[in-house]
Write an enzyme that holds these catalytic residues in place. Structure first.
Site, short mmCIF file in Angstrom:
data_model
loop_
_atom_site.label_atom_id
_atom_site.label_comp_id
_atom_site.label_asym_id
_atom_site.label_seq_id
_atom_site.Cartn_x
_atom_site.Cartn_y
_atom_site.Cartn_z
N SER A 253 12.37 36.21 17.98
CA SER A 253 11.12 35.71 18.56
C SER A 253 10.05 36.78 18.44
O SER A 253 10.34 37.93 18.13
CB SER A 253 11.31 35.34 20.02
OG SER A 253 11.33 36.52 20.79
N LYS A 254 8.83 36.35 18.73
CA LYS A 254 7.72 37.31 18.65
C LYS A 254 7.95 38.45 19.63
O LYS A 254 7.65 39.59 19.35
CB LYS A 254 6.41 36.60 18.99
CG LYS A 254 5.99 35.62 17.93
CD LYS A 254 4.71 34.94 18.31
CE LYS A 254 4.93 33.87 19.34
NZ LYS A 254 5.43 32.62 18.80
N ARG A 255 8.52 38.08 20.79
CA ARG A 255 8.72 39.12 21.80
C ARG A 255 9.67 40.20 21.31
O ARG A 255 9.60 41.33 21.73
CB ARG A 255 9.29 38.49 23.09
CG ARG A 255 8.21 37.77 23.84
CD ARG A 255 8.54 37.62 25.31
NE ARG A 255 7.63 36.66 25.87
CZ ARG A 255 7.92 35.39 26.07
NH1 ARG A 255 9.11 34.95 25.82
NH2 ARG A 255 7.01 34.57 26.54
#
Ligand code: GLU
Length: 281
Positions: A253-255
């Site tokens: 994910s982007k996180r």
């Protein structure tokens, strides 16, 4: 021509990464196999996190991957009045209520470590005078769907809430139980709709016949089945694709600060490279 209509519905909160590519390849492959069409829907309800620049980048990245959609792009931020109308209907039927509990108060009522945004939480409307007093103070609140009221309204239908899942072995009927989610948040004082509300509304409005999305959204489909029953919305068939995991087994994910597609691109990777990197092992 087939009546199959699916959609790809990213949120423009950042650049697309490999996880999105996995999802997009699955959506496009399913549509192609069925001779169907694909809508592109930009889920930009959360105006604090979504940025127009990311939307433009999504379109560019999809085109780079060779993925073209059919018809105009639907941008949820342009349809707040439609979500408001759904809320008004649910409110007139006594199904939603204002919940003024803060995250901190909710956290305090939960077992240690539980995420107040995720945990099942059941509350009740405040007495009218107390509610009026909080509104006058401009206190923030969430619009929650009362499980108890929904169950009462659906009556016998409650026990048969279900959806159809398309699996490799063929379709199967999956029983949907929204109870573990408690009274779900459908909007907030300053947020006109939650993902659940906007997504189900748009799937119905756009005539989506098949939803292809990640395994991470399997469980919340029970909430969607309840909303569809309450609003008499047609129900699409669902297919859940496996998520691509990072080397450490976490969801990409982007996180996780994984590399975005445009970074791979600037390093000289081709769309075909992305395809082989995201192909199931
Ligand atoms: N906007 C959602 C996401 O990016 C789409 C979920 C769905 O396909 O229903 O995860």
């Amino acid at each position: 021509m087939s009546g199959y209509l699916t959609r790809f519905a990213p949120s423009p909160t950042g650049r697309l990464h490999l996880g999105h590519a996995v999802s997009a390849f699955n959506v496009w492959a399913a549509a192609q196999a069925a001779g169907g069409k694909i809508r592109l829907r930009i889920e930009d309800i959360d105006q604090t996190r979504c940025k127009p620049a990311f939307e433009a980048a999504i379109l560019e990245d999809l085109r780079w991957l060779g993925l073209e959609w059919d018809g105009p792009v639907r941008r949820q931020s342009e349809h707040f009045a439609e979500y408001r109308a759904v809320l008004d209907t649910l409110r007139a039927r006594g199904l939603i209520y204002r919940c003024f509990r803060t995250r901190r108060e909710i956290a305090a009522s939960l077992p240690a470590g539980a995420d107040p945004d995720e945990a099942a939480f059941v509350s009740r409307p405040l007495p009218a005078t107390e509610e009026a007093e909080r509104l006058a103070r401009n206190a923030p609140f969430a619009w929650r769907l009362s499980l108890e009221r929904a169950r009462a309204e659906l009556g016998a239908q409650w026990a048969s809430l279900a959806y159809t899942e398309e699996t490799l072995a063929g379709p199967r009927i999956v029983r949907a139980d929204p109870a573990p989610f408690g009274d779900v948040v459908l909007a907030r004082k300053d947020t006109p709709a939650s993902y659940h509300l906007a997504c189900c509304h748009d799937d119905a409005l756009q005539g989506i016949t098949h939803v292809v999305r990640g395994e991470d959204l399997r469980d919340v489909t029970a909430i969607h089945a309840m909303l569809q029953a309450l609003m008499s919305w047609p129900q699409p068939v669902y297919r859940f694709h496996p998520l691509m995991l990072g080397a450490d087994g976490r969801k990409l994910s982007k996180r996780n600060a994984d590399k975005s597609l445009d970074q791979y691109r600037s390093e000289g990777m081709t769309p075909e490279d992305i395809r082989s990197m995201t192909a199931p092992a």
